[in-house]
Write a protein that holds these residues in place. Sequence first.
Motif, PDB file in Angstrom:
ATOM      1  N   PHE B  69       0.847  -1.186   0.000  1.00  0.00           N
ATOM      2  CA  PHE B  69       0.000   0.000   0.000  1.00  0.00           C
ATOM      3  C   PHE B  69       0.883   1.235   0.000  1.00  0.00           C
ATOM      4  O   PHE B  69       1.766   1.335   0.849  1.00  0.00           O
ATOM      5  CB  PHE B  69      -0.850   0.077   1.272  1.00  0.00           C
ATOM      6  CG  PHE B  69      -1.619  -1.162   1.562  1.00  0.00           C
ATOM      7  CD1 PHE B  69      -2.776  -1.449   0.864  1.00  0.00           C
ATOM      8  CD2 PHE B  69      -1.180  -2.055   2.533  1.00  0.00           C
ATOM      9  CE1 PHE B  69      -3.496  -2.607   1.146  1.00  0.00           C
ATOM     10  CE2 PHE B  69      -1.897  -3.200   2.813  1.00  0.00           C
ATOM     11  CZ  PHE B  69      -3.054  -3.486   2.119  1.00  0.00           C
ATOM     12  N   PRO B  70       0.643   2.193  -0.864  1.00  0.00           N
ATOM     13  CA  PRO B  70       1.432   3.433  -0.772  1.00  0.00           C
ATOM     14  C   PRO B  70       1.167   4.125   0.557  1.00  0.00           C
ATOM     15  O   PRO B  70       0.093   3.981   1.135  1.00  0.00           O
ATOM     16  CB  PRO B  70       0.914   4.269  -1.952  1.00  0.00           C
ATOM     17  CG  PRO B  70      -0.364   3.643  -2.391  1.00  0.00           C
ATOM     18  CD  PRO B  70      -0.373   2.224  -1.920  1.00  0.00           C
ATOM     19  N   LEU B 103     -11.514   4.342  -5.252  1.00  0.00           N
ATOM     20  CA  LEU B 103     -10.720   5.102  -4.280  1.00  0.00           C
ATOM     21  C   LEU B 103     -11.076   6.575  -4.396  1.00  0.00           C
ATOM     22  O   LEU B 103     -10.922   7.180  -5.453  1.00  0.00           O
ATOM     23  CB  LEU B 103      -9.220   4.907  -4.539  1.00  0.00           C
ATOM     24  CG  LEU B 103      -8.604   3.596  -4.048  1.00  0.00           C
ATOM     25  CD1 LEU B 103      -7.117   3.567  -4.344  1.00  0.00           C
ATOM     26  CD2 LEU B 103      -8.852   3.368  -2.549  1.00  0.00           C
ATOM     27  N   LEU B 104     -11.554   7.119  -3.304  1.00  0.00           N
ATOM     28  CA  LEU B 104     -11.979   8.517  -3.287  1.00  0.00           C
ATOM     29  C   LEU B 104     -11.155   9.293  -2.278  1.00  0.00           C
ATOM     30  O   LEU B 104     -10.805   8.789  -1.220  1.00  0.00           O
ATOM     31  CB  LEU B 104     -13.454   8.621  -2.849  1.00  0.00           C
ATOM     32  CG  LEU B 104     -14.482   7.773  -3.585  1.00  0.00           C
ATOM     33  CD1 LEU B 104     -15.876   8.086  -3.030  1.00  0.00           C
ATOM     34  CD2 LEU B 104     -14.444   8.030  -5.092  1.00  0.00           C
ATOM     35  N   LEU B 117      -5.032   0.273  -8.512  1.00  0.00           N
ATOM     36  CA  LEU B 117      -5.433  -1.136  -8.418  1.00  0.00           C
ATOM     37  C   LEU B 117      -6.945  -1.300  -8.381  1.00  0.00           C
ATOM     38  O   LEU B 117      -7.498  -2.282  -8.855  1.00  0.00           O
ATOM     39  CB  LEU B 117      -4.869  -1.741  -7.127  1.00  0.00           C
ATOM     40  CG  LEU B 117      -3.592  -2.538  -7.249  1.00  0.00           C
ATOM     41  CD1 LEU B 117      -3.167  -3.047  -5.875  1.00  0.00           C
ATOM     42  CD2 LEU B 117      -3.744  -3.706  -8.228  1.00  0.00           C
ATOM     43  N   THR B 118      -7.604  -0.326  -7.763  1.00  0.00           N
ATOM     44  CA  THR B 118      -9.071  -0.338  -7.716  1.00  0.00           C
ATOM     45  C   THR B 118      -9.567   0.816  -8.584  1.00  0.00           C
ATOM     46  O   THR B 118      -9.758   1.924  -8.108  1.00  0.00           O
ATOM     47  CB  THR B 118      -9.565  -0.138  -6.270  1.00  0.00           C
ATOM     48  OG1 THR B 118      -8.867  -1.050  -5.418  1.00  0.00           O
ATOM     49  CG2 THR B 118     -11.053  -0.384  -6.149  1.00  0.00           C
ATOM     50  N   PRO B 119      -9.745   0.576  -9.873  1.00  0.00           N
ATOM     51  CA  PRO B 119     -10.156   1.672 -10.756  1.00  0.00           C
ATOM     52  C   PRO B 119     -11.596   2.103 -10.445  1.00  0.00           C
ATOM     53  O   PRO B 119     -12.393   1.314  -9.965  1.00  0.00           O
ATOM     54  CB  PRO B 119     -10.054   1.051 -12.150  1.00  0.00           C
ATOM     55  CG  PRO B 119     -10.130  -0.420 -11.949  1.00  0.00           C
ATOM     56  CD  PRO B 119      -9.613  -0.701 -10.567  1.00  0.00           C
ATOM     57  N   LEU B 286      -7.624 -11.392  -5.480  1.00  0.00           N
ATOM     58  CA  LEU B 286      -8.606 -12.432  -5.809  1.00  0.00           C
ATOM     59  C   LEU B 286      -9.792 -11.886  -6.594  1.00  0.00           C
ATOM     60  O   LEU B 286     -10.549 -12.652  -7.205  1.00  0.00           O
ATOM     61  CB  LEU B 286      -9.114 -13.092  -4.518  1.00  0.00           C
ATOM     62  CG  LEU B 286      -8.045 -13.814  -3.683  1.00  0.00           C
ATOM     63  CD1 LEU B 286      -8.666 -14.419  -2.420  1.00  0.00           C
ATOM     64  CD2 LEU B 286      -7.359 -14.918  -4.501  1.00  0.00           C
ATOM     65  N   ALA B 287      -9.948 -10.552  -6.609  1.00  0.00           N
ATOM     66  CA  ALA B 287     -11.121  -9.957  -7.254  1.00  0.00           C
ATOM     67  C   ALA B 287     -11.280 -10.348  -8.724  1.00  0.00           C
ATOM     68  O   ALA B 287     -12.397 -10.675  -9.149  1.00  0.00           O
ATOM     69  CB  ALA B 287     -11.095  -8.440  -7.096  1.00  0.00           C
TER      70      ALA B 287
END
Lengths: 343, 343
Positions: B69-70, B103-104, B117-119, B286-287
């Motif tokens: 994680f950054p 991601l907000l 990673l989570t668009p 796993l998504a």
Amino acid sequence: MSPIRNISIYFNEIPSDYPIPGQTLITKEETIDIDTVELNGSCLLKTLALSIDPYLRLQMRETHIKSYFPAYEVGEVIYGLGIAVVVRSEREGFKAGDKVYGLLRHQEYHVAMPDSLTPLQVLPPGLPISNAAMLGVGGLAGGSGYMGYKEYAKAKKGQTIFVSTAAGAVGSVVVQLAKRDGLRVIGSAGSEEKVAYMKEIGVDVAFNYKTTDTNAVLAKEGPIDIYWENVGGATLDAALANMQVHGTIIVCGVMSSYNGVEYAHKNLSSIFAKSLHIHGFLYTDLAPKYTEEFYRDFVPLVATGAIKHNEEITRGLDKVGEAMARLQKGENTGKVVVWVADE
Amino acid sequence: MSPIRNISIYFNEIPSDYPIPGQTLITKEETIDIDTVELNGSCLLKTLALSIDPYLRLQMRETHIKSYFPAYEVGEVIYGLGIAVVVRSEREGFKAGDKVYGLLRHQEYHVAMPDSLTPLQVLPPGLPISNAAMLGVGGLAGGSGYMGYKEYAKAKKGQTIFVSTAAGAVGSVVVQLAKRDGLRVIGSAGSEEKVAYMKEIGVDVAFNYKTTDTNAVLAKEGPIDIYWENVGGATLDAALANMQVHGTIIVCGVMSSYNGVEYAHKNLSSIFAKSLHIHGFLYTDLAPKYTEEFYRDFVPLVATGAIKHNEEITRGLDKVGEAMARLQKGENTGKVVVWVADE
């Protein structure tokens, strides 16, 4: 014949950290009449060589602490893997003169123990390697390295493996298997002598963890695809910090924790953050699947010298206590064997 | 239109242990002109609800410490998963009025971050469950429980699973999946209220680890075939001591280690002595394999009430700091969501 000397090693005291020679284990000079001792359907063994392995320390604990290994009872003769010759036998399949391998009591002579996870087995005549080698690279240590690596490494050419205790009896086998598979090998051990040996067996990046920062080496030379875990503690923490995403850790032992040394890991979150897979195993667990292949494919490589190995042979059963302590402290070079008697 | 209020949550200080409300994160009341702010090909979002997850604590670290994680930069607006509505858009596939998930930034209004990673994704109209539920049992938490369990548990009817934080957003999903598979479930959590909730969702042996000795419970109710690891520390140690041979540990998180608490494990040797398999995973890992199945097979069970869930919804973006601290200390009951605005 009248009774003869029978040196025996007793478990005398549970150690709080490292076993102390002459205190944790004590030597008693007893006698045995090898012609008349009752066999009760078993066989009388003359011990030739004993394997001194890291896991034996786990048996030197309070008996109420559960573990996969039974605890030694204080006041009991200890036992471990070894090679013996049958002196007399009432047991089917075992005859006088047979060389056998299995769990032996640490005595010059004894009536064989009941069979356990490692049943007593007759070794074929004309072993390709010495008794000592059969207890190391051709036995539990080499077998653990071979079987654990084959089952879990799933190594691909060009990957990086980090082997802790890479100069040791297990680690040195893993190193050589990895090199044969075209891997880049990082190896750690605790002396300059061991660093030299690691280089000799092909380790690409060999370092002394006592004088070099493991984390710095791994940060420079990693990330690590496969970590062969023999030690735990700070080395495991450094490995966790430098694992490749989806990397594999194969846990053969966590020797640093056997002797009362505690360590608080800081990087366990890497297990999920890097989606790591960790597999622990025991030799006895993988042996049913791999023993045949191990003797067929691997031991001949030892016999020809294609796989190098190193032994530290101590003569005399009374040296078991010292040998155990040297091993736990990492002062040994190579597989520790106590040579009890010639055949 | 003239500029309007835009509350924003800034990362102010790296916490040494638990995040401190009003100090670790600070709230600034800024302004934004939602009609004229430059979009540069992106879209302007109005935040509706934010997911407060345990892993966010891992982003509150020194930036030189590497992790998957950054790290948040001190002085930067923090970010995390949430649901927003598109106010204006220059981006293809996103139009004003679309509800989006991704991601907000923790702001009332912001121009969407670059994809990671989570668009950012557009949610279908008419969600079967509420926004808050979509962020919990229908989002990262439920998905982590569902996907990790499906991939690694390999559960067989009659086996025993131990779920740590079994009253939590992830754990409660694992409990209910395990019950549906006919497993016996042991669950731990840190309050009597949570014990009651664990019983409500079907935990067979529910206990409060703060008032009951975890090791004693597991020694009596084990051995454990599968351990769902959310916490680490003493709970992991007790689980290791009571695992079944060849057992599986699924590592979803090690929350006890996020806030500077150190613990020296005593039972790591169980990993090899019991031939354990440990699998860490991230949702994002796993998504790709499970997302379709998760929305098809699992989310409808939430919609019908067949899978129970629990949320702790806090209203107002300025409550993020408190919500984070409550979660890290385990004071929450159910999935923590900060409700920023109605649609």
